[in-house]
Scaffold this motif. Structure first.
Motif, PDB file in Angstrom:
ATOM      1  N   LYS A  77       0.844  -1.191   0.000  1.00 29.62           N
ATOM      2  CA  LYS A  77       0.000   0.000   0.000  1.00 29.62           C
ATOM      3  C   LYS A  77       0.878   1.240   0.000  1.00 29.62           C
ATOM      4  CE  LYS A  77      -4.285   1.317   2.053  1.00 29.62           C
ATOM      5  NZ  LYS A  77      -5.223   1.068   3.151  1.00 29.62           N
ATOM      6  N   LYS A  78       0.508   2.205  -0.829  1.00 30.47           N
ATOM      7  CA  LYS A  78       1.246   3.461  -0.942  1.00 30.47           C
ATOM      8  C   LYS A  78       0.362   4.596  -0.460  1.00 30.47           C
ATOM      9  CE  LYS A  78       2.420   5.849  -4.976  1.00 30.47           C
ATOM     10  NZ  LYS A  78       3.127   5.899  -6.265  1.00 30.47           N
ATOM     11  N   ALA A  79       0.943   5.512   0.297  1.00 26.65           N
ATOM     12  CA  ALA A  79       0.232   6.687   0.775  1.00 26.65           C
ATOM     13  C   ALA A  79       0.969   7.930   0.301  1.00 26.65           C
ATOM     14  CB  ALA A  79       0.143   6.683   2.294  1.00 26.65           C
ATOM     15  N   ILE A  80       0.218   8.870  -0.265  1.00 27.75           N
ATOM     16  CA  ILE A  80       0.769  10.170  -0.650  1.00 27.75           C
ATOM     17  C   ILE A  80       0.227  11.185   0.348  1.00 27.75           C
ATOM     18  CG2 ILE A  80       0.892  11.923  -2.439  1.00 27.75           C
ATOM     19  CD1 ILE A  80       0.554   9.669  -4.465  1.00 27.75           C
ATOM     20  N   VAL A  81       1.126  11.765   1.113  1.00 29.19           N
ATOM     21  CA  VAL A  81       0.766  12.658   2.208  1.00 29.19           C
ATOM     22  C   VAL A  81       1.102  14.080   1.804  1.00 29.19           C
ATOM     23  CG1 VAL A  81       1.223  13.208   4.618  1.00 29.19           C
ATOM     24  CG2 VAL A  81       1.245  10.835   3.874  1.00 29.19           C
ATOM     25  N   LYS A  82       0.100  14.965   1.839  1.00 30.91           N
ATOM     26  CA  LYS A  82       0.324  16.380   1.530  1.00 30.91           C
ATOM     27  C   LYS A  82       0.583  17.118   2.830  1.00 30.91           C
ATOM     28  CE  LYS A  82      -1.302  20.327  -0.941  1.00 30.91           C
ATOM     29  NZ  LYS A  82      -1.979  20.727  -2.133  1.00 30.91           N
ATOM     30  N   LEU A  83       1.741  17.763   2.906  1.00 32.89           N
ATOM     31  CA  LEU A  83       2.144  18.483   4.104  1.00 32.89           C
ATOM     32  C   LEU A  83       1.671  19.931   4.042  1.00 32.89           C
ATOM     33  CD1 LEU A  83       5.791  17.163   4.328  1.00 32.89           C
ATOM     34  CD2 LEU A  83       3.781  16.260   5.480  1.00 32.89           C
ATOM     35  N   ALA A  84       1.538  20.544   5.200  1.00 32.93           N
ATOM     36  CA  ALA A  84       1.138  21.940   5.284  1.00 32.93           C
ATOM     37  C   ALA A  84       2.253  22.817   4.707  1.00 32.93           C
ATOM     38  CB  ALA A  84       0.862  22.317   6.734  1.00 32.93           C
ATOM     39  N   PRO A  85       1.912  24.012   4.235  1.00 28.69           N
ATOM     40  CA  PRO A  85       2.946  24.912   3.689  1.00 28.69           C
ATOM     41  C   PRO A  85       4.004  25.229   4.746  1.00 28.69           C
ATOM     42  CG  PRO A  85       0.764  25.712   3.141  1.00 28.69           C
ATOM     43  CD  PRO A  85       0.578  24.565   4.095  1.00 28.69           C
ATOM     44  N   GLY A  86       5.271  25.150   4.336  1.00 26.13           N
ATOM     45  CA  GLY A  86       6.371  25.423   5.257  1.00 26.13           C
ATOM     46  C   GLY A  86       6.866  24.195   6.007  1.00 26.13           C
ATOM     47  N   GLU A  87       6.138  23.094   5.970  1.00 26.38           N
ATOM     48  CA  GLU A  87       6.540  21.864   6.654  1.00 26.38           C
ATOM     49  C   GLU A  87       7.422  21.037   5.731  1.00 26.38           C
ATOM     50  OE1 GLU A  87       5.704  20.717   9.774  1.00 26.38           O
ATOM     51  OE2 GLU A  87       4.604  22.545  10.228  1.00 26.38           O
ATOM     52  N   ASN A  88       8.331  20.257   6.324  1.00 29.86           N
ATOM     53  CA  ASN A  88       9.146  19.323   5.550  1.00 29.86           C
ATOM     54  C   ASN A  88       9.552  18.165   6.451  1.00 29.86           C
ATOM     55  OD1 ASN A  88      11.027  20.507   7.159  1.00 29.86           O
ATOM     56  ND2 ASN A  88      12.376  21.164   5.535  1.00 29.86           N
ATOM     57  N   ILE A  89      10.063  17.106   5.821  1.00 30.13           N
ATOM     58  CA  ILE A  89      10.538  15.943   6.555  1.00 30.13           C
ATOM     59  C   ILE A  89      12.032  15.847   6.288  1.00 30.13           C
ATOM     60  CG2 ILE A  89      10.367  13.454   6.786  1.00 30.13           C
ATOM     61  CD1 ILE A  89       7.453  13.688   5.944  1.00 30.13           C
ATOM     62  N   GLU A  90      12.829  15.680   7.366  1.00 36.01           N
ATOM     63  CA  GLU A  90      14.278  15.794   7.264  1.00 36.01           C
ATOM     64  C   GLU A  90      14.893  14.712   6.372  1.00 36.01           C
ATOM     65  OE1 GLU A  90      12.776  15.619  10.424  1.00 36.01           O
ATOM     66  OE2 GLU A  90      12.626  17.790  10.495  1.00 36.01           O
ATOM     67  N   PHE A  91      14.417  13.462   6.447  1.00 35.32           N
ATOM     68  CA  PHE A  91      15.105  12.407   5.709  1.00 35.32           C
ATOM     69  C   PHE A  91      14.890  12.500   4.210  1.00 35.32           C
ATOM     70  CE2 PHE A  91      11.103  10.406   7.033  1.00 35.32           C
ATOM     71  CZ  PHE A  91      10.625   9.939   5.848  1.00 35.32           C
ATOM     72  N   PHE A  92      14.005  13.367   3.740  1.00 30.67           N
ATOM     73  CA  PHE A  92      13.837  13.572   2.310  1.00 30.67           C
ATOM     74  C   PHE A  92      14.714  14.698   1.773  1.00 30.67           C
ATOM     75  CE2 PHE A  92       9.813  11.279   2.825  1.00 30.67           C
ATOM     76  CZ  PHE A  92       9.865  10.470   1.710  1.00 30.67           C
ATOM     77  N   GLU A  93      15.310  15.480   2.644  1.00 30.36           N
ATOM     78  CA  GLU A  93      16.033  16.660   2.182  1.00 30.36           C
ATOM     79  C   GLU A  93      17.302  16.310   1.416  1.00 30.36           C
ATOM     80  OE1 GLU A  93      14.721  19.645   2.264  1.00 30.36           O
ATOM     81  OE2 GLU A  93      13.031  18.614   3.190  1.00 30.36           O
ATOM     82  N   GLY A  94      18.008  15.243   1.765  1.00 30.10           N
ATOM     83  CA  GLY A  94      19.246  14.891   1.089  1.00 30.10           C
ATOM     84  C   GLY A  94      19.039  14.007  -0.122  1.00 30.10           C
ATOM     85  N   VAL A  95      17.802  13.659  -0.437  1.00 27.47           N
ATOM     86  CA  VAL A  95      17.515  12.718  -1.520  1.00 27.47           C
ATOM     87  C   VAL A  95      17.290  13.460  -2.807  1.00 27.47           C
ATOM     88  CG1 VAL A  95      15.937  10.932  -2.301  1.00 27.47           C
ATOM     89  CG2 VAL A  95      16.553  11.102   0.093  1.00 27.47           C
TER      90      VAL A  95
END
Length: 95
Positions: A77-95
């Protein structure tokens, strides 16, 4: 369901990277029996971000052959999560 069992791993593809930049959406592999509410709670509590929407889809595993033996990759199962403006997830930043 326990929130630590809901999120399995990030699903990193070219399309997921494009969605991250353009629409602030993150793609995740989640437990097959998790619903949208459980996924939203898990992302907000574990990753400390504000979630606007969650879209889910069941991906069927492909059939593969090794000689005359036929096998099948697992369903997931795959989930696409839309984050609020200005929010980010750290482990995606270097990818």
């Amino acid at each position: 369901m326990d929130i630590y069992q809901v999120i399995k791993e990030p699903h990193i593809t070219e399309k997921a990277n494009r969605q991250k930049g353009e629409a602030n959406q993150v793609s995740l592999k989640v437990h097959r029996h998790a619903n949208k509410i459980e996924i939203k709670r898990a992302v907000e509590s574990l990753l400390k971000t504000k979630v606007l929407t969650v879209q889910t889809m069941n991906i069927r595993g492909k059939k593969r052959r090794m000689g005359r033996t036929v096998g099948k990759r697992p369903d997931w199962k795959k989930a696409i999560v839309k984050l609020a403006p200005g929010e980010n997830i750290e482990f995606f930043e270097g990818v």
